[in-house]
Design a protein around this motif. Structure first.
Motif, PDB file in Angstrom:
ATOM      1  N   SER A  24       0.075  -1.335  -0.133  1.00  0.00           N
ATOM      2  CA  SER A  24       0.125   0.227   0.069  1.00  0.00           C
ATOM      3  C   SER A  24       0.092   1.382  -0.278  1.00  0.00           C
ATOM      4  O   SER A  24       0.137   2.604  -0.276  1.00  0.00           O
ATOM      5  CB  SER A  24      -0.857  -0.219   1.330  1.00  0.00           C
ATOM      6  N   CYS A  25       2.238   1.490   0.454  1.00  0.00           N
ATOM      7  CA  CYS A  25       3.233   2.186   1.033  1.00  0.00           C
ATOM      8  C   CYS A  25       3.490   2.574  -0.641  1.00  0.00           C
ATOM      9  O   CYS A  25       4.513   3.960  -0.804  1.00  0.00           O
ATOM     10  CB  CYS A  25       3.699   1.999   1.632  1.00  0.00           C
ATOM     11  N   ARG A  26       3.544   2.168  -1.761  1.00  0.00           N
ATOM     12  CA  ARG A  26       4.761   1.780  -3.022  1.00  0.00           C
ATOM     13  C   ARG A  26       4.426   3.470  -3.303  1.00  0.00           C
ATOM     14  O   ARG A  26       5.428   3.434  -4.430  1.00  0.00           O
ATOM     15  CB  ARG A  26       4.052   1.319  -3.860  1.00  0.00           C
ATOM     16  N   VAL A  28       3.211   6.386  -1.509  1.00  0.00           N
ATOM     17  CA  VAL A  28       3.448   7.746  -0.523  1.00  0.00           C
ATOM     18  C   VAL A  28       5.129   7.609  -0.768  1.00  0.00           C
ATOM     19  O   VAL A  28       5.783   6.704  -0.550  1.00  0.00           O
ATOM     20  CB  VAL A  28       2.776   6.352   0.985  1.00  0.00           C
ATOM     21  N   ALA A  30       8.594   8.109   1.159  1.00  0.00           N
ATOM     22  CA  ALA A  30       8.858   6.905   1.576  1.00  0.00           C
ATOM     23  C   ALA A  30       9.754   7.691   3.412  1.00  0.00           C
ATOM     24  O   ALA A  30       8.943   6.943   4.545  1.00  0.00           O
ATOM     25  CB  ALA A  30      10.495   6.381   1.567  1.00  0.00           C
ATOM     26  N   PHE A  33       7.626   6.471   6.375  1.00  0.00           N
ATOM     27  CA  PHE A  33       7.755   5.671   7.243  1.00  0.00           C
ATOM     28  C   PHE A  33       8.892   5.540   7.934  1.00  0.00           C
ATOM     29  O   PHE A  33       9.191   4.512   8.396  1.00  0.00           O
ATOM     30  CB  PHE A  33       8.160   4.472   6.485  1.00  0.00           C
ATOM     31  N   VAL A  44       1.412   6.278   9.503  1.00  0.00           N
ATOM     32  CA  VAL A  44       1.683   5.960   8.528  1.00  0.00           C
ATOM     33  C   VAL A  44       0.820   4.363   9.172  1.00  0.00           C
ATOM     34  O   VAL A  44       1.160   3.532   8.126  1.00  0.00           O
ATOM     35  CB  VAL A  44       3.306   5.525   8.641  1.00  0.00           C
ATOM     36  N   ILE A  47      -1.832   3.227   7.301  1.00  0.00           N
ATOM     37  CA  ILE A  47      -1.502   3.081   5.688  1.00  0.00           C
ATOM     38  C   ILE A  47      -1.570   1.217   5.308  1.00  0.00           C
ATOM     39  O   ILE A  47      -1.434   0.988   4.918  1.00  0.00           O
ATOM     40  CB  ILE A  47      -1.067   3.819   5.264  1.00  0.00           C
ATOM     41  N   CYS A  48      -0.758   0.814   6.762  1.00  0.00           N
ATOM     42  CA  CYS A  48      -0.396  -0.809   6.639  1.00  0.00           C
ATOM     43  C   CYS A  48      -1.221  -1.515   7.157  1.00  0.00           C
ATOM     44  O   CYS A  48      -1.511  -2.507   6.687  1.00  0.00           O
ATOM     45  CB  CYS A  48       0.699  -0.663   8.067  1.00  0.00           C
ATOM     46  N   CYS A  51      -2.702  -2.895   4.454  1.00  0.00           N
ATOM     47  CA  CYS A  51      -2.230  -3.316   3.771  1.00  0.00           C
ATOM     48  C   CYS A  51      -1.788  -4.786   3.230  1.00  0.00           C
ATOM     49  O   CYS A  51      -2.495  -5.684   4.093  1.00  0.00           O
ATOM     50  CB  CYS A  51      -0.404  -2.751   3.478  1.00  0.00           C
ATOM     51  N   ARG A  54       1.384  -7.394   4.963  1.00  0.00           N
ATOM     52  CA  ARG A  54       1.909  -6.503   6.374  1.00  0.00           C
ATOM     53  C   ARG A  54       2.679  -7.402   6.389  1.00  0.00           C
ATOM     54  O   ARG A  54       3.930  -7.386   7.041  1.00  0.00           O
ATOM     55  CB  ARG A  54       0.616  -6.152   6.410  1.00  0.00           C
TER      56      ARG A  54
END
Length: 101
Positions: A24-26, A28, A30, A33, A44, A47-48, A51, A54
Motif C-alpha cells: 500500500s505504501c508503494r 507514498v 518513503a 515511514f 503511517v 496505511i500499513c 496493506c 503487511r
C-alpha cells in the motif's frame, strides 16, 4: 493471536520476492515511514493496517534486522519486542543483525 499464529503468519511460508510491488505504501513518500523521534507514526500505521502484504513486510524487516522506520505497521522498538517475545516462547526468530558503525 497466539504466539504460534503470529510466528506462522510471519515465518511460516515463503515470502514472495515481489511483495513490495503490492504494498500500500508503494506510492507514498518513503520519508513518512521514517518519522523523527517523538513524531507520531499513527498516519503511517494506518496505511500499513490496510496493506495486503503487511506480514511479508514485517517478516522482512525482522529478518533483515531493520533498526529504523515503520515496517509492517511496527516501529523498530515494537518489532524488537515482538521478536523477543516469540523467542521467549521458543520460536526460532532471527536476531537483529548488528550494523557496522
Amino acid at each position: 493471536m497466539s504466539g504460534a499464529e503470529v510466528y506462522a503468519a510471519l515465518f511460516g511460508g515463503q515470502v514472495d520476492p515481489d511483495w513490495e510491488s503490492y504494498a500500500s505504501c508503494r506510492e507514498v513518500d518513503a520519508d513518512l515511514f521514517f518519522p523523527e523521534e517523538r513524531e507520531s507514526a499513527g498516519r503511517v500505521k494506518a496505511i500499513c493496517r490496510s496493506c495486503s502484504v503487511r506480514d511479508e513486510c514485517l517478516a522482512t524487516a525482522i529478518r533483515r534486522g531493520e533498526s529504523h522506520g515503520i515496517w509492517g505497521g511496527m516501529t523498530a522498538r515494537e518489532r524488537g519486542a515482538l521478536a523477543r517475545s516469540l523467542r521467549d516462547d521458543g520460536f526460532a526468530v532471527p536476531r537483529a543483525a548488528r550494523r557496522p558503525a
